[in-house]
Design an enzyme around this catalytic site. Structure first.
Site, PDB file in Angstrom:
ATOM      1  N   LYS A   1     -13.501   2.176  -3.714  1.00  0.00           N
ATOM      2  CA  LYS A   1     -14.474   2.594  -2.593  1.00  0.00           C
ATOM      3  C   LYS A   1     -15.766   3.297  -3.253  1.00  0.00           C
ATOM      4  CE  LYS A   1     -11.206   2.811   1.070  1.00  0.00           C
ATOM      5  NZ  LYS A   1     -10.504   3.782   2.054  1.00  0.00           N
TER       6      LYS A   1
ATOM      7  N   GLU B   1       0.858  -1.110   0.012  1.00  0.00           N
ATOM      8  CA  GLU B   1      -0.020   0.101  -0.192  1.00  0.00           C
ATOM      9  C   GLU B   1       0.662   1.312   0.019  1.00  0.00           C
ATOM     10  OE1 GLU B   1      -2.733   1.293   3.238  1.00  0.00           O
ATOM     11  OE2 GLU B   1      -4.497   0.488   1.733  1.00  0.00           O
TER      12      GLU B   1
ATOM     13  N   HIS C   1       5.895 -27.382   2.435  1.00  0.00           N
ATOM     14  CA  HIS C   1       4.916 -28.574   1.972  1.00  0.00           C
ATOM     15  C   HIS C   1       3.702 -28.104   1.116  1.00  0.00           C
ATOM     16  CE1 HIS C   1       6.598 -31.310   4.856  1.00  0.00           C
ATOM     17  NE2 HIS C   1       6.532 -30.271   5.623  1.00  0.00           N
TER      18      HIS C   1
HETATM   19  O1  F6P Z   1      -8.626   1.444   2.275  1.00  0.00           O
HETATM   20  C1  F6P Z   1      -7.509   1.793   2.581  1.00  0.00           C
HETATM   21  C2  F6P Z   1      -7.373   2.295   4.105  1.00  0.00           C
HETATM   22  O2  F6P Z   1      -7.650   3.616   4.000  1.00  0.00           O
HETATM   23  C3  F6P Z   1      -6.060   1.910   4.776  1.00  0.00           C
HETATM   24  O3  F6P Z   1      -5.100   2.680   4.377  1.00  0.00           O
HETATM   25  C4  F6P Z   1      -6.483   2.019   6.271  1.00  0.00           C
HETATM   26  O4  F6P Z   1      -5.401   1.414   7.051  1.00  0.00           O
HETATM   27  C5  F6P Z   1      -7.800   1.063   6.258  1.00  0.00           C
HETATM   28  O5  F6P Z   1      -8.337   1.800   4.866  1.00  0.00           O
HETATM   29  C6  F6P Z   1      -8.891   1.490   7.087  1.00  0.00           C
HETATM   30  O6  F6P Z   1      -9.057   2.833   7.472  1.00  0.00           O
HETATM   31  P1  F6P Z   1      -9.635   3.403   8.629  1.00  0.00           P
HETATM   32  O7  F6P Z   1      -8.726   3.351   9.804  1.00  0.00           O
HETATM   33  O8  F6P Z   1      -9.721   4.866   8.322  1.00  0.00           O
HETATM   34  O9  F6P Z   1     -10.926   2.645   9.022  1.00  0.00           O
END
Ligand code: F6P
Length: 560
Positions: free
Chosen positions: A522, A367, A398
């Site tokens: 998202k 990431e 294995h």
């Molecule tokens: O989708 C990526 C992300 O933003 C990560 O970088 C982060 O750790 C995760 O989602 C969770 O985000 P949050 O802590 O804001 O719920």
């Protein structure tokens, strides 16, 4: 201070030299490199107690190391390290600093930014208070019974670090409980991350509402995955006919950078733990995001984790580049990725306690450095982060090691070993057998890295071997050995990997602290959810044929 950009590979002397060195090494083999350099282990290993890093099984010579260090200087790495620790806005696309190191400063540190130290310390103290209430059995649920189970609801960085460390430090947890006489009362800790509900569903089947506390761990306090799990938990409490305000006040703690949103959700101010936007999600287990871990191992042990990480911060900040573990680990990765064309890297812990380490490092590395736009906005003309993957080593033997030994892919690996185990009192009755098992694991780890490096040259005589019994070797690896797996040594190891990521980002001239690549997915999921909801009535025009076809298939499948 570093200038915005340093020479591109085509203009970089060090880069060119490294290309020539890789070309010259092509016809060689790790077995030759060992034969030609009797002191190879001494020359190509570094120690920062309790961590030893042996990189003599990497496919390189000491001259290559010199060129890699020159490359790091060319990229102005020392100045970038200063910028990081000075709290400059190294996360330029979000105009943020990256101060995860500040979370590990010892209490009472003399630091130029005393406000920062004070802020961090205040949240640590608040966290310590809540942890102690829970571990002492003083925190009571809605019916007056003490909390027996704590569930961390979070995802990504709000899950992977504490989850991995809880598993890794199970022995420390048992010892802390025994020391405090809390063997029976310290709450059990569980994790639920997945948005589709399978983990929370299973947990809610087993847990009792009146004795379970939930930690909503979310930097943004808006993440869909986390909030969907929380909604299900509220329904679970609702099914007990308990007043929602009472449930929220006795059964939820919030951990976030957004006190306003925690407040709006009715988390009581005394149950809100904060951290700051200058802590990246994947760099956050040291912050109050580590709350569930601290509940499990005890606050003192959590501090010891921070102390180990801080020791590594100081090493990273002050050691010369050639003697600096994170820097060297990063440069080895650059050598493999950019000069040897090895694009996949396995993390192989030889111990079940580190089973979540590969997953944790996947987020930390991929990431952070899975990027193709440089800081100056230009596309990169070279590879960046390789594919990180892995598994508990003895189990991998294995499963996929066959490919490592005889396949067509070149793979680099980190072997992560622990020298001593099973010395705690709770193992005493069966310590003999367990220590034997531990040695078995160690022997296998050492043998596998040897075989991967040397191939059949590790054997005394291989004349007449048929093709299917030949081992080409030449698979490079680094071995990291901890004297023991303790909160302190784990802290050191994880901070080493964090700084490795930063160093590689400097060489590749990318920003490791943002993650724009996950944002669009998202948004798109939000639209798709609307279409799913509408079922057969959804207007699928404008969608690609595959997504439209799949949505129609699902609509048919769920139709009554
Ligand atoms: O989708 C990526 C992300 O933003 C990560 O970088 C982060 O750790 C995760 O989602 C969770 O985000 P949050 O802590 O804001 O719920």
């Amino acid at each position: 201070m570093p200038t915005q950009s340093s020479p591109k590979p085509s203009n970089s002397l060090a880069w060119k030299k490294l290309e020539q060195q890789a070309e010259a090494l092509k016809s060689s083999h790790l077995s030759h490199l060992f034969a030609n350099q009797p002191d190879r282990f001494k020359a190509l290993s570094l120690s920062f107690s309790p961590l030893l890093m042996d990189f003599s099984k990497q496919f390189l010579t000491t001259d290559v190391i010199d060129s890699l260090v020159s490359l790091a200087h060319e990229k102005q790495l020392p100045a970038w390290i200063e910028r990081l620790f000075a709290g400059e806005l190294v996360n330029d696309t979000e105009q943020r600093a990256a101060r995860h190191w500040a979370l590990r400063l010892p209490a009472g540190s003399e630091h130029a930014n005393s406000d920062l130290v004070h802020q961090v310390q205040a949240q640590r103290e608040k966290m310590r208070g809540l942890v102690e209430q829970l571990r002492d059995g003083e925190w009571k649920g809605y019916s007056g019974k003490a909390i027996t189970d704590v569930v961390n609801i979070g995802v990504g960085g709000s899950d992977l670090g504490p989850l991995m460390a809880c598993e890794a430090l199970d022995d420390a947890a048992v010892c802390a409980n025994a020391q405090a006489g809390q063997g029976d009362t310290a709450p059990r800790v569980h994790f639920a991350s997945s948005m589709e509900g399978s983990q929370i569903a299973r947990l809610l089947q087993a847990l009792t509402p009146e004795t379970t506390l939930f930690v909503i761990a979310s930097k943004s306090f808006t993440t869909q995955d986390t909030m969907a799990n929380v909604e299900t938990v509220l329904e679970w409490f609702g099914s007990q006919q308990v007043d929602e305000a009472l449930v929220k006040s006795r059964h939820f703690i919030g951990v976030s950078t957004r006190p306003d949103l925690m407040q709006a959700w009715d988390i009581a101010p005394e149950h809100q733990l904060e951290f700051w936007e200058w802590v990246g999600g994947r760099f956050s287990p040291w912050s109050t995001i580590g709350f569930s871990l601290a509940v499990k191992i005890g606050y003192e042990a959590f501090e010891s984790l921070l102390a180990g990480a801080h020791a590594m911060d100081e090493h990273f900040r002050t050691a010369s580049l050639a003697e600096n573990l994170p820097v060297m680990n990063a440069l080895l990765g650059v050598w493999n990725t950019n000069f040897l064309d090895i694009n996949t890297h396995a993390v192989l812990p030889y111990g079940g306690r580190l089973k979540h380490l590969p997953g944790y490092l996947q987020q930390l590395e991929m990431e952070s450095n899975g990027k193709s736009a440089r800081r100056d906005g230009e596309p990169v003309s070279y590879r960046t982060c390789p594919i990180i993957w892995g598994e508990v080593g003895p189990n991998g033997q294995h499963a996929f090691y066959q490919l490592l030994h005889q396949g067509t892919e070149r793979v680099s690996s980190d072997f992560v070993l622990v020298a001593n185990r099973y010395r705690e009192a709770h193992y005493a009755p069966i310590a003999g057998s367990l220590q034997h098992q531990h040695r078995l694991g160690l022997a296998n780890g050492l043998a596998q890295s040897q075989l991967l490096a040397l191939g059949e040259h590790a054997l005394p005589d291989t004349t007449g071997l048929p093709a299917h019994k030949r081992y080409q070797g030449n698979q490079p690896s680094t071995t990291l050995i901890l004297d023991e797996l303790t909160p302190y040594s784990l802290g050191m190891l994880l901070a080493m990997y964090e700084h490795k990521v930063f160093v590689q980002s400097v060489i590749w001239e990318i920003n490791p602290f943002d993650q724009w690549g996950v944002e669009l997915g998202k948004k798109l999921a939000g639209q798709t959810q609307g279409l799913l909801q509408q079922g057969a009535q959804a207007d699928l025009s404008g969608l690609d044929a595959s997504t439209a076809g799949l949505l129609m298939h699902v609509a048919d499948a769920v139709a009554p």
